[in-house]
Design a protein around this motif. Structure first.
Motif, PDB file in Angstrom:
ATOM      1  N   LYS A  63      -7.814 -12.968  -1.511  1.00 25.87           N
ATOM      2  CA  LYS A  63      -6.508 -12.734  -0.896  1.00 25.87           C
ATOM      3  C   LYS A  63      -5.624 -11.840  -1.761  1.00 25.87           C
ATOM      4  CE  LYS A  63      -6.549 -16.793   2.006  1.00 25.87           C
ATOM      5  NZ  LYS A  63      -5.953 -18.074   2.398  1.00 25.87           N
ATOM      6  N   TYR A  64      -4.815 -11.034  -1.109  1.00 25.66           N
ATOM      7  CA  TYR A  64      -3.818 -10.228  -1.808  1.00 25.66           C
ATOM      8  C   TYR A  64      -2.823 -11.151  -2.510  1.00 25.66           C
ATOM      9  CZ  TYR A  64      -5.374  -5.899   0.394  1.00 25.66           C
ATOM     10  OH  TYR A  64      -6.105  -4.812   0.789  1.00 25.66           O
ATOM     11  N   VAL A  65      -2.387 -10.734  -3.694  1.00 23.82           N
ATOM     12  CA  VAL A  65      -1.465 -11.580  -4.433  1.00 23.82           C
ATOM     13  C   VAL A  65      -0.421 -10.719  -5.162  1.00 23.82           C
ATOM     14  CG1 VAL A  65      -3.148 -11.704  -6.340  1.00 23.82           C
ATOM     15  CG2 VAL A  65      -1.274 -13.346  -6.267  1.00 23.82           C
ATOM     16  N   PHE A  66       0.838 -11.126  -4.964  1.00 24.44           N
ATOM     17  CA  PHE A  66       1.944 -10.506  -5.680  1.00 24.44           C
ATOM     18  C   PHE A  66       2.318 -11.464  -6.798  1.00 24.44           C
ATOM     19  CE2 PHE A  66       6.411 -10.188  -6.634  1.00 24.44           C
ATOM     20  CZ  PHE A  66       6.658  -8.825  -6.696  1.00 24.44           C
ATOM     21  N   CYS A  67       2.230 -11.020  -8.052  1.00 18.63           N
ATOM     22  CA  CYS A  67       2.502 -11.912  -9.169  1.00 18.63           C
ATOM     23  C   CYS A  67       3.702 -11.412  -9.967  1.00 18.63           C
ATOM     24  CB  CYS A  67       1.273 -11.982 -10.083  1.00 18.63           C
ATOM     25  SG  CYS A  67       1.560 -13.007 -11.541  1.00 18.63           S
ATOM     26  N   GLU A  68       4.729 -12.258 -10.090  1.00 21.30           N
ATOM     27  CA  GLU A  68       5.885 -11.876 -10.911  1.00 21.30           C
ATOM     28  C   GLU A  68       5.398 -11.579 -12.317  1.00 21.30           C
ATOM     29  OE1 GLU A  68       8.769 -10.857 -11.196  1.00 21.30           O
ATOM     30  OE2 GLU A  68       9.259 -10.939  -9.062  1.00 21.30           O
ATOM     31  N   LYS A  69       6.109 -10.750 -13.026  1.00 17.82           N
ATOM     32  CA  LYS A  69       5.751 -10.459 -14.411  1.00 17.82           C
ATOM     33  C   LYS A  69       6.014 -11.712 -15.238  1.00 17.82           C
ATOM     34  CE  LYS A  69       9.919 -10.499 -16.189  1.00 17.82           C
ATOM     35  NZ  LYS A  69      10.361 -11.234 -17.331  1.00 17.82           N
ATOM     36  N   LEU A 118      -6.415  -6.171  -5.291  1.00 10.49           N
ATOM     37  CA  LEU A 118      -5.768  -7.282  -4.583  1.00 10.49           C
ATOM     38  C   LEU A 118      -4.427  -7.658  -5.207  1.00 10.49           C
ATOM     39  CD1 LEU A 118      -8.773  -9.742  -3.981  1.00 10.49           C
ATOM     40  CD2 LEU A 118      -7.663  -8.241  -2.302  1.00 10.49           C
ATOM     41  N   VAL A 119      -4.198  -7.175  -6.440  1.00 12.66           N
ATOM     42  CA  VAL A 119      -3.068  -7.676  -7.220  1.00 12.66           C
ATOM     43  C   VAL A 119      -1.944  -6.640  -7.336  1.00 12.66           C
ATOM     44  CG1 VAL A 119      -2.389  -8.588  -9.486  1.00 12.66           C
ATOM     45  CG2 VAL A 119      -4.716  -9.002  -8.613  1.00 12.66           C
ATOM     46  N   GLN A 120      -0.721  -7.095  -7.094  1.00 15.03           N
ATOM     47  CA  GLN A 120       0.454  -6.282  -7.433  1.00 15.03           C
ATOM     48  C   GLN A 120       1.325  -7.084  -8.386  1.00 15.03           C
ATOM     49  OE1 GLN A 120       2.540  -4.145  -4.300  1.00 15.03           O
ATOM     50  NE2 GLN A 120       4.511  -4.313  -5.354  1.00 15.03           N
ATOM     51  N   VAL A 121       1.735  -6.446  -9.487  1.00 15.76           N
ATOM     52  CA  VAL A 121       2.566  -7.137 -10.463  1.00 15.76           C
ATOM     53  C   VAL A 121       4.047  -6.861 -10.173  1.00 15.76           C
ATOM     54  CG1 VAL A 121       3.022  -7.489 -12.933  1.00 15.76           C
ATOM     55  CG2 VAL A 121       0.737  -6.833 -12.165  1.00 15.76           C
ATOM     56  N   GLY A 122       4.871  -7.876 -10.399  1.00 13.85           N
ATOM     57  CA  GLY A 122       6.291  -7.794 -10.036  1.00 13.85           C
ATOM     58  C   GLY A 122       7.154  -6.984 -10.992  1.00 13.85           C
ATOM     59  N   GLN A 141       8.874  -5.271   0.109  1.00 15.90           N
ATOM     60  CA  GLN A 141       8.509  -4.629   1.376  1.00 15.90           C
ATOM     61  C   GLN A 141       7.260  -3.767   1.179  1.00 15.90           C
ATOM     62  OE1 GLN A 141      10.455  -4.895   4.573  1.00 15.90           O
ATOM     63  NE2 GLN A 141       8.358  -4.330   5.100  1.00 15.90           N
ATOM     64  N   ASP A 142       7.193  -3.107   0.027  1.00 12.57           N
ATOM     65  CA  ASP A 142       6.025  -2.269  -0.238  1.00 12.57           C
ATOM     66  C   ASP A 142       4.759  -3.122  -0.368  1.00 12.57           C
ATOM     67  OD1 ASP A 142       4.857   0.332  -0.769  1.00 12.57           O
ATOM     68  OD2 ASP A 142       4.599  -0.320  -2.846  1.00 12.57           O
ATOM     69  N   PHE A 143       4.885  -4.311  -0.976  1.00 14.41           N
ATOM     70  CA  PHE A 143       3.731  -5.205  -1.042  1.00 14.41           C
ATOM     71  C   PHE A 143       3.300  -5.609   0.370  1.00 14.41           C
ATOM     72  CE2 PHE A 143       2.072  -9.626  -1.203  1.00 14.41           C
ATOM     73  CZ  PHE A 143       0.895  -9.378  -1.902  1.00 14.41           C
ATOM     74  N   ILE A 144       4.280  -6.012   1.181  1.00 10.02           N
ATOM     75  CA  ILE A 144       3.975  -6.432   2.561  1.00 10.02           C
ATOM     76  C   ILE A 144       3.311  -5.289   3.328  1.00 10.02           C
ATOM     77  CG2 ILE A 144       5.037  -7.039   4.784  1.00 10.02           C
ATOM     78  CD1 ILE A 144       7.221  -8.543   3.056  1.00 10.02           C
ATOM     79  N   ASP A 145       3.906  -4.102   3.242  1.00 10.48           N
ATOM     80  CA  ASP A 145       3.336  -2.939   3.946  1.00 10.48           C
ATOM     81  C   ASP A 145       1.943  -2.618   3.408  1.00 10.48           C
ATOM     82  OD1 ASP A 145       5.769  -2.893   5.207  1.00 10.48           O
ATOM     83  OD2 ASP A 145       6.495  -1.052   4.236  1.00 10.48           O
ATOM     84  N   GLY A 146       1.779  -2.751   2.078  1.00 13.61           N
ATOM     85  CA  GLY A 146       0.479  -2.487   1.456  1.00 13.61           C
ATOM     86  C   GLY A 146      -0.586  -3.440   1.979  1.00 13.61           C
ATOM     87  N   VAL A 147      -0.258  -4.717   2.041  1.00 20.24           N
ATOM     88  CA  VAL A 147      -1.221  -5.699   2.545  1.00 20.24           C
ATOM     89  C   VAL A 147      -1.558  -5.400   4.001  1.00 20.24           C
ATOM     90  CG1 VAL A 147      -1.583  -8.126   3.095  1.00 20.24           C
ATOM     91  CG2 VAL A 147      -0.439  -7.482   0.945  1.00 20.24           C
ATOM     92  N   ARG A 148      -0.506  -5.126   4.801  1.00 19.13           N
ATOM     93  CA  ARG A 148      -0.726  -4.883   6.229  1.00 19.13           C
ATOM     94  C   ARG A 148      -1.563  -3.632   6.474  1.00 19.13           C
ATOM     95  NH1 ARG A 148       4.709  -5.383   9.456  1.00 19.13           N
ATOM     96  NH2 ARG A 148       3.375  -5.906  11.221  1.00 19.13           N
ATOM     97  N   ARG A 180      -0.061  -0.131  -3.299  1.00 23.76           N
ATOM     98  CA  ARG A 180       0.353   1.056  -4.046  1.00 23.76           C
ATOM     99  C   ARG A 180       1.210   0.718  -5.271  1.00 23.76           C
ATOM    100  NH1 ARG A 180       0.923   2.368   1.564  1.00 23.76           N
ATOM    101  NH2 ARG A 180       2.530   0.775   1.323  1.00 23.76           N
ATOM    102  N   GLY A 181       1.660  -0.526  -5.372  1.00 19.05           N
ATOM    103  CA  GLY A 181       2.589  -0.901  -6.439  1.00 19.05           C
ATOM    104  C   GLY A 181       1.895  -1.093  -7.784  1.00 19.05           C
ATOM    105  N   PRO A 182       2.656  -1.544  -8.799  1.00 17.25           N
ATOM    106  CA  PRO A 182       2.114  -1.769 -10.142  1.00 17.25           C
ATOM    107  C   PRO A 182       0.847  -2.647 -10.079  1.00 17.25           C
ATOM    108  CG  PRO A 182       4.496  -1.997 -10.194  1.00 17.25           C
ATOM    109  CD  PRO A 182       4.108  -1.799  -8.760  1.00 17.25           C
ATOM    110  N   SER A 183      -0.225  -2.128 -10.675  1.00 15.39           N
ATOM    111  CA  SER A 183      -1.524  -2.784 -10.573  1.00 15.39           C
ATOM    112  C   SER A 183      -1.733  -3.791 -11.695  1.00 15.39           C
ATOM    113  CB  SER A 183      -2.621  -1.720 -10.665  1.00 15.39           C
ATOM    114  OG  SER A 183      -2.631  -1.198 -11.986  1.00 15.39           O
TER     115      SER A 183
END
Ligand SMILES: NC(=O)c1ccc[n+]([C@@H]2O[C@H](COP(=O)([O-])OP(=O)(O)OC[C@H]3O[C@@H](n4cnc5c(N)ncnc54)[C@H](O)[C@@H]3O)[C@@H](O)[C@H]2O)c1
Ligand SMILES: NC(=O)c1ccc[n+]([C@@H]2O[C@H](COP(=O)([O-])OP(=O)(O)OC[C@H]3O[C@@H](n4cnc5c(N)ncnc54)[C@H](O)[C@@H]3O)[C@@H](O)[C@H]2O)c1
Ligand SMILES: NC(=O)c1ccc[n+]([C@@H]2O[C@H](COP(=O)([O-])OP(=O)(O)OC[C@H]3O[C@@H](n4cnc5c(N)ncnc54)[C@H](O)[C@@H]3O)[C@@H](O)[C@H]2O)c1
Ligand SMILES: NC(=O)c1ccc[n+]([C@@H]2O[C@H](COP(=O)([O-])OP(=O)(O)OC[C@H]3O[C@@H](n4cnc5c(N)ncnc54)[C@H](O)[C@@H]3O)[C@@H](O)[C@H]2O)c1
Lengths: 336, 336, 336, 336
Positions: free
Chosen positions: A91-97, A120-124, A285-292, A297-300
């Protein structure tokens, strides 16, 4: 189709991200929530996501069919575990720094993600989403000031709490510069040195404040970052790029110009939460759009790893007083 | 429940509002679309709202069960008809400025809405949603500069098209100041005078440019607005409030400070669309939230009426050269 | 009584000082002139001081009854000799920077002056006379920003000639900061480190440009000075003092704010001669007034010595790459 | 040869001009002094010009061989008499503003000077000597902003004394704008209108404050000047020229940028005496140089007359509330 998000950690930023997804952003809703503190989870759900299910087990949340993607906003030391579990669940995951508390921890995530075979990972790290940093990068990338030679930066807080210690000037404060400057310069750090000026009397005995961190990049660009977390006067972020042809400076947040009491003045923020408030919306929003769109595209995870490796060395340099080398492996093609 | 929106008029701003509702804002989706130009409607639907139904009759759209609330973004002269129809249908309606092309037209809408017994109309004046104007109002309301005595304003465009005429300096340009200053001051206009300085050679023969409009309010505050639509250098909005104790000035949009080529400089926008770009999001989200909570808070039909009445007198003052009185009836309690 | 001045060296600054004394300042006139280049002396006399006598021997000028005080504005390597001779003659002497080319040379002057028993020497460091630096010092001394912890400075030239080498970044450029910051802080330097960022392609092969000099003071204040002499965009002097309570920044020279061509801009000077132009007048008037009142107040021989000692160490640090200690003896009571 | 000056009127500005000539400027000394108040004259002489002779009769001073040129710095109503007497004596005369209290009085001086056949009179309008106004004029004259179309100006004092009345907003305050804008634009005024905004509660009952004066020039340029003499916050002079291509704004006096107490701020002066302090030196040096080279270049008697004529009409417009024509005869070739 609206994206179903599961949130682990409903403290300050977790609750705020839930509100954001439910009331401000487009295309997602929070369907599942977990916090080690059940009361905190219940309260967040009540305030912002009445239809979300409260999970008592974060791993059950990660695996649940009600969850398309995960937001990890719990305490730093728990991030590695939850991000790895999300990768395992595919699963895609957004993780705060921070992505993990050490370079080594971040490396585990990088390895797992590469093994999985897809980002799968975007860092906050939200500063690359800040309109000011973006405008600054646009100027740099335009060539108007030529190649960057030096950066003069400052990260100032009015004051910090008792628990804030000398290490945290790196891991909690400088970490944002470590990420955003790497992104800005498209370059890697090769050495770090830390200088301790005369200590401010406003700092508690255990904390060395201010500090100056000197960084060198692979291309030879030199960066100085003043970290001053008891500066009293405001939360103030400065970044100035000295290029071959000119200098570009991060915009100040726009403010009313007041003429009163024998001064022209503009307000400086004092609360860090307001400084990048717009960036959090754009980031998520970019994370949401990226997953969809099935493409982040955000910080890896690699960005999280690179920042952690540099932070580890800065802490070493605080102790040694010497110029310490930073050895980051070359970025795998996977992350380009 | 997600709000279902019907949009009439899919030109520049109509299409942009559709995109906004579908991709950026929370809580609404566009389900129905109409434009006198069927191709335009089809294209907007294709780009941003593939599941929306294209109506050939705007009145059918207004009445449709697929539509909870209406956005009117067609040409100005058609606004009055569609807003009145929405009121008749008992539906909330967001109408781009102008509410109607004359004070009299606006009055019809005010009367219809009062008769209906509940606020249904929000006018698309977005400046009160701009963070800069809000910060300025916050300073004014704080009492820091005392009561306002004078306002010095400017509304400048780099250039205008051939169709732009001397009237439009009022109806298309000044109209935004007429609305936002009334909101800022919480006061009404009582007179207007128009002065024509030496004409810029950059203006076409039929257009008197620049103009200076002098307004007086009920409380005696004096406002001067420079309107200069061929100023060449940028799209530049200025507003300075001179109070009893000090002066507050509308923030400049924040910009990178550049040192290059023997100058310190900051970019000025040239495209009006970018100047208040953030405000459109906030404005429309507020409309959506207002409808969902059954209570509109944005610019009312009365605001649209007040601006139109003042605009009518300014046009008269352009011709007469004299100080012309503005007679706006007292605001009905309904609109407080 | 009008003061009679003898000037040795009638090059760029010598001629300008003659003009200044004759046409702008009060209380002095130039009665005697010498230059190794007789034509240069003749031309200066012709332009600005037709009644002055041209001496072929500088030592005869120093001893002449027609000379109450001496201005030394010849090339740096000749300064020590002329200043020592003036002291021997018991005459006040204004010496353009550098007082001598090495710390040791300056020490000879300090020793001679102390032996003479009265201050006779003023060094031509003009920045302490600049209204901007004075305003900055006034803020610092007011206590508004608390004690100074860090200074961020820059000294930038658009470009330099072929003869300018890496040493001169210290002896010709940094020397002004070495003097003015010591005066500003009322503190002495204890160490220096030099960092070489990525070199600008605009610099000639033999010159390392830019450089960053890190200085530490006895009180622990940390100073960073960026020296960038091929920065292209302008002659730009920056000085920012970070104190316990706030930050104060050297004023920019005041300039017309222009709105044109999509930018707000203010001119940056490109010619160093204009940057401190007002300060030269104040400096020399203060020397004249000091001599007339038999008490010099400007930069002393000790200041010249202190700057020279620090400069010597900075050059050592350029080569070693290490943090080098600066050992300046305690300032004798004679100079307090 | 050092110029011998006689000064009539040794009040605030008279004493300051004596100090200036004796301690700061080049080429002149004060040899004679008169004041209706003998004690004042004695005190000024004691402080700044111990060798000057005190005259009990101003006309004897004017005629004295000890006086090459006259400075008139007595009260306004006495200026006409002393300037006319200086012309009769064929001596150069510097007269503080106003040249005379009415247009008619100024006309007498103009006529006498023209009859004499050579310019002898310089009026003490110092703003054209201010480096800021000069820089602004340089930008205008460069063509960078095209021809001027509008000027937005403000003249603000923190507060005024009890004797200051509504007329004096014109004769004492606006008079400086009337002179400097005419010089700036190289144009003449053709009409004036005065608007009275809501009165500040900080003003005494007899004084209408603020006021807005609208001026029109022969070339059609429109000027608005806000006069606000109880603005509380500072002494603040604004001047913005809107041209065909861009806008240029009078520089703010340069000031330290402070970051403290949650604000970026720069000091605003509160004492008018400091605002143009540098200009007085340049102005008087120019008069001295002009006399010594037998050719005055500063503000002429015609400038004093033109300002007085415009001021007379502005006072009329205060009363009538109407647009009042200003009829200034064409400038005689004598004054070109
Ligand atoms: N990007 C930024 O600007 C930014 C700002 C603030 C916080 N952060 C990061 O966000 C994270 C959270 O910060 P915060 O300020 O919200 O802290 P917080 O203390 O307010 O909240 C953390 C929450 O996590 C919960 N939690 C802790 N361990 C857990 C576990 N094992 N399982 C489930 N829940 C757990 C806690 O009970 C708490 O409710 C931190 O890593 C912090 O560094 C980032
Ligand atoms: N608030 C602002 O800043 C702002 C900015 C731009 C436009 N506006 C306003 O929005 C409105 C639209 O402006 P625009 O720039 O999008 O214009 P536009 O010409 O680009 O679009 C108008 C659209 O309305 C359609 N239309 C016209 N009459 C119609 C009718 N009777 N029924 C259905 N459709 C009809 C046209 O075919 C066209 O597609 C105007 O009233 C304008 O003043 C406001
Ligand atoms: N304070 C400042 O900002 C500042 C600015 C410029 C120069 N300076 C200093 O002033 C000095 C002169 O600089 P400059 O720019 O006028 O140089 P310059 O080369 O234009 O002039 C130097 C003059 O000295 C004469 N000269 C050299 N040796 C002499 C000797 N032994 N006896 C008599 N005359 C001799 C030369 O013939 C020449 O005319 C230098 O030390 C320089 O560092 C200071
Ligand atoms: N250019 C400027 O910015 C500026 C500034 C201040 C004053 N001024 C002008 O300078 C003039 C003097 O102003 P001030 O502030 O010095 O006033 P002040 O009252 O301090 O001084 C005026 C002096 O003139 C003397 N005096 C009056 N009548 C005289 C007479 N008939 N003969 C001889 N002496 C006489 C008075 O005794 C007094 O000492 C005024 O016209 C004023 O408008 C100009």
């Amino acid at each position: 189709m609206t994206l179903k998000l599961g949130v682990i950690g409903t403290g300050a930023i977790g609750a705020d991200h839930i509100r954001r997804c439910m009331q401000t952003l487009s295309g997602a809703r929070v369907t599942a929530v977990n916090d080690i503190n059940a009361e905190s989870a219940a309260s967040a759900v009540k305030s912002y996501a009445p239809n979300a299910k409260v999970f008592s087990d974060p791993h059950a949340l990660i695996k649940s069919d009600e969850v398309d993607a995960v937001l990890v906003t719990s305490w730093g030391p728990s991030h590695e575990e939850f991000v790895l579990a999300s990768i395992t669940a595919g699963k895609y995951v957004f993780c705060e720094k921070p992505l993990a508390t050490t370079g080594e921890g971040c490396r585990h995530i990088v390895d797992a993600e590469m093994k999985h075979g897809k980002r799968l990972v975007q860092v906050g790290f939200m500063r690359p989403y800040d309109s000011g940093y973006r405008a600054l990068k646009a100027v740099l990338d335009s060539g108007k000031i030529g190649d960057p030679l030096m950066l003069h930066c400052a990260h100032r807080n009015p004051r910090v709490g008792k628990n804030y210690n000398t290490d945290m000037a790196i891991t909690d404060t400088l970490i944002h510069e470590l990420d955003v400057l790497r992104w800005m310069l498209n370059d890697d750090y090769v050495s770090a040195q830390v200088i301790f000026p005369r200590k401010t009397p406003k700092s508690l005995p255990h904390l060395r404040d201010p500090q100056i961190v000197l960084l060198e990049t692979a291309k030879g660009t030199r960066i100085d970052v003043e970290i001053f977390v008891n500066c009293q006067y405001g939360y103030d972020i400065q970044c100035e790029i000295v290029g071959e042809l000119g200098i570009a400076k991060l915009p100040e947040p726009s403010a009313v110009l007041l003429r009163s009491e024998a001064a022209r003045s503009e307000e400086i923020l004092t609360d860090w939460k307001e400084r990048f408030i717009g960036a959090y919306d754009v980031e998520l929003q970019d994370f949401i759009d990226g997953v969809r769109s099935d493409k982040l595209r955000g910080p890896s995870a690699w960005s999280g790893y690179a920042a952690a490796v540099a932070a580890d060395v800065c802490i070493k340099a605080q102790v040694s007083g010497a110029v310490e080398p930073i050895n980051l492996p070359a970025q795998p093609a996977f992350y380009n």
